[in-house]
Write a protein that holds these residues in place. Structure first.
Motif, PDB file in Angstrom:
ATOM      1  N   THR A  19       0.844  -1.185   0.000  1.00  0.00           N
ATOM      2  CA  THR A  19       0.000   0.000   0.000  1.00  0.00           C
ATOM      3  C   THR A  19       0.882   1.239   0.000  1.00  0.00           C
ATOM      4  N   VAL A  20       0.531   2.205  -0.843  1.00  0.00           N
ATOM      5  CA  VAL A  20       1.261   3.473  -0.902  1.00  0.00           C
ATOM      6  C   VAL A  20       0.379   4.552  -0.267  1.00  0.00           C
ATOM      7  N   ILE A  21       0.994   5.341   0.596  1.00  0.00           N
ATOM      8  CA  ILE A  21       0.295   6.397   1.330  1.00  0.00           C
ATOM      9  C   ILE A  21       0.899   7.746   0.975  1.00  0.00           C
ATOM     10  N   ASP A  22       0.025   8.739   0.799  1.00  0.00           N
ATOM     11  CA  ASP A  22       0.447  10.135   0.633  1.00  0.00           C
ATOM     12  C   ASP A  22       0.697  10.671   2.037  1.00  0.00           C
ATOM     13  N   THR A  23       1.953  10.983   2.344  1.00  0.00           N
ATOM     14  CA  THR A  23       2.294  11.378   3.712  1.00  0.00           C
ATOM     15  C   THR A  23       2.003  12.839   4.028  1.00  0.00           C
ATOM     16  N   THR A  24       1.573  13.625   3.030  1.00  0.00           N
ATOM     17  CA  THR A  24       1.229  15.019   3.330  1.00  0.00           C
ATOM     18  C   THR A  24      -0.082  15.111   4.099  1.00  0.00           C
ATOM     19  N   ASP A  25      -0.995  14.176   3.799  1.00  0.00           N
ATOM     20  CA  ASP A  25      -2.291  14.195   4.498  1.00  0.00           C
ATOM     21  C   ASP A  25      -2.665  12.822   5.055  1.00  0.00           C
ATOM     22  N   HIS A  26      -1.723  11.893   5.091  1.00  0.00           N
ATOM     23  CA  HIS A  26      -1.930  10.553   5.652  1.00  0.00           C
ATOM     24  C   HIS A  26      -3.113   9.848   4.983  1.00  0.00           C
ATOM     25  N   SER A  27      -3.113   9.832   3.652  1.00  0.00           N
ATOM     26  CA  SER A  27      -4.234   9.214   2.933  1.00  0.00           C
ATOM     27  C   SER A  27      -3.757   8.089   2.017  1.00  0.00           C
ATOM     28  N   TRP A  28      -4.634   7.106   1.805  1.00  0.00           N
ATOM     29  CA  TRP A  28      -4.370   5.999   0.902  1.00  0.00           C
ATOM     30  C   TRP A  28      -4.200   6.551  -0.501  1.00  0.00           C
ATOM     31  N   LEU A  29      -3.188   6.056  -1.204  1.00  0.00           N
ATOM     32  CA  LEU A  29      -2.925   6.511  -2.563  1.00  0.00           C
ATOM     33  C   LEU A  29      -3.123   5.390  -3.576  1.00  0.00           C
ATOM     34  N   LYS A  30      -2.555   4.205  -3.282  1.00  0.00           N
ATOM     35  CA  LYS A  30      -2.606   3.129  -4.263  1.00  0.00           C
ATOM     36  C   LYS A  30      -2.155   1.816  -3.632  1.00  0.00           C
ATOM     37  N   ASN A  31      -2.672   0.695  -4.160  1.00  0.00           N
ATOM     38  CA  ASN A  31      -2.145  -0.626  -3.845  1.00  0.00           C
ATOM     39  C   ASN A  31      -1.379  -1.110  -5.066  1.00  0.00           C
ATOM     40  N   ILE A  32      -0.214  -1.725  -4.840  1.00  0.00           N
ATOM     41  CA  ILE A  32       0.622  -2.235  -5.924  1.00  0.00           C
ATOM     42  C   ILE A  32       0.796  -3.735  -5.731  1.00  0.00           C
ATOM     43  N   GLU A  33       0.320  -4.520  -6.693  1.00  0.00           N
ATOM     44  CA  GLU A  33       0.466  -5.981  -6.638  1.00  0.00           C
ATOM     45  C   GLU A  33       1.943  -6.356  -6.753  1.00  0.00           C
ATOM     46  N   VAL A  34       2.413  -7.168  -5.803  1.00  0.00           N
ATOM     47  CA  VAL A  34       3.817  -7.582  -5.815  1.00  0.00           C
ATOM     48  C   VAL A  34       4.002  -9.087  -5.621  1.00  0.00           C
ATOM     49  N   ALA A  35       2.984  -9.778  -5.126  1.00  0.00           N
ATOM     50  CA  ALA A  35       3.107 -11.208  -4.835  1.00  0.00           C
ATOM     51  C   ALA A  35       2.008 -11.988  -5.553  1.00  0.00           C
ATOM     52  N   SER A  36       2.300 -13.242  -5.846  1.00  0.00           N
ATOM     53  CA  SER A  36       1.320 -14.065  -6.555  1.00  0.00           C
ATOM     54  C   SER A  36       0.299 -14.711  -5.627  1.00  0.00           C
ATOM     55  N   SER A  37       0.642 -14.871  -4.357  1.00  0.00           N
ATOM     56  CA  SER A  37      -0.286 -15.481  -3.402  1.00  0.00           C
ATOM     57  C   SER A  37      -0.027 -14.928  -2.010  1.00  0.00           C
ATOM     58  N   ALA A  38      -0.983 -15.164  -1.117  1.00  0.00           N
ATOM     59  CA  ALA A  38      -0.853 -14.700   0.261  1.00  0.00           C
ATOM     60  C   ALA A  38      -1.602 -15.655   1.183  1.00  0.00           C
ATOM     61  N   SER A  39      -1.144 -15.732   2.419  1.00  0.00           N
ATOM     62  CA  SER A  39      -1.745 -16.617   3.400  1.00  0.00           C
ATOM     63  C   SER A  39      -1.336 -16.172   4.791  1.00  0.00           C
TER      64      SER A  39
END
Length: 156
Positions: free
Chosen positions: A73-93
Motif C-alpha cells: 500500500t502506498v500512502i500520501d504522507t502530506t495528508d496521511h491518505s491511501w494513494l494506491k495498492n501495488i500488486e507484488v506477490a502471486s499469493s498470500a496466506s
C-alpha cells in the motif's frame, strides 16, 4: 473506528515530520498516531498483516509492507491518505509472509526495493509511476536483509 488497543500491532515507524508514528495492524490498517497527544489521528486501510512502513520523504510517500497480502500500500504522507495498492506477490496466506520485512528507497529517490518473499522475487518500483518495473527471481525465500548503499551509481 476500530480500536488499536484490540488489534494486533506489528511495527511502528516515525513519519519524517517527527510528530506522527505509523503503526500497522494485523487486520489491515495503519494507525497514524500523534506522539505529542498520544492519540490516533486517522486510520488508513491497507492490506492484511500491515507491518513495516518505509518512508520516501522527498516524494511525500510511504510504502506499507502487507505481510499476508499480495499488494503493498502506498500512502500520501502530506495528508496521511491511501494513494494506491501495488500488486507484488502471486499469493498470500496467514501461514507465511508473502512480503519481506526489509525494504529500501534508492539514494536518488527514484526507486523502491523489496521482495515478494514467499515467491522468491526481488522487485523494483518506480516511484514516479508507482508500478513494478523490474524483478529478479531469487532461489529462495528473501524474508530479511539489509540494504547498504556505498554511493556508487547515484546521480542526483
Amino acid at each position: 473506528m476500530l480500536n488499536p488497543a484490540e488489534m494486533g500491532a506489528h511495527h511502528a515507524d516515525f513519519h519524517p515530520d517527527g510528530i506522527h508514528i505509523y503503526i500497522g495492524s494485523t487486520e489491515g490498517h495503519v494507525f497514524v498516531v500523534n506522539k505529542d497527544s498520544m492519540s490516533v489521528e486517522t486510520m488508513i486501510e491497507t492490506g492484511v498483516g500491515s507491518g513495516h512502513t518505509t518512508f520516501a520523504p522527498m516524494r511525500d510517500l510511504a510504502f506499507v509492507t502487507n505481510h499476508n497480502d499480495t499488494y503493498m500500500t502506498v500512502i500520501d504522507t502530506t495528508d496521511h491518505s491511501w494513494l494506491k495498492n501495488i500488486e507484488v506477490a502471486s499469493s498470500a496466506s496467514p501461514d507465511y509472509k508473502s512480503q519481506a520485512h526489509t525494504s529500501a528507497v534508492s539514494p536518488d529517490m527514484k526507486y523502491f526495493y523489496s521482495a515478494a518473499s514467499h515467491d522468491g522475487v526481488f522487485f523494483e518500483i518506480d516511484m514516479e509511476t508507482l508500478e513494478v518495473t523490474r524483478t529478479l527471481h531469487l532461489d529462495g525465500n528473501a524474508l530479511m536483509g539489509s540494504f547498504i548503499w556505498d554511493g556508487d551509481g547515484v546521480n542526483m
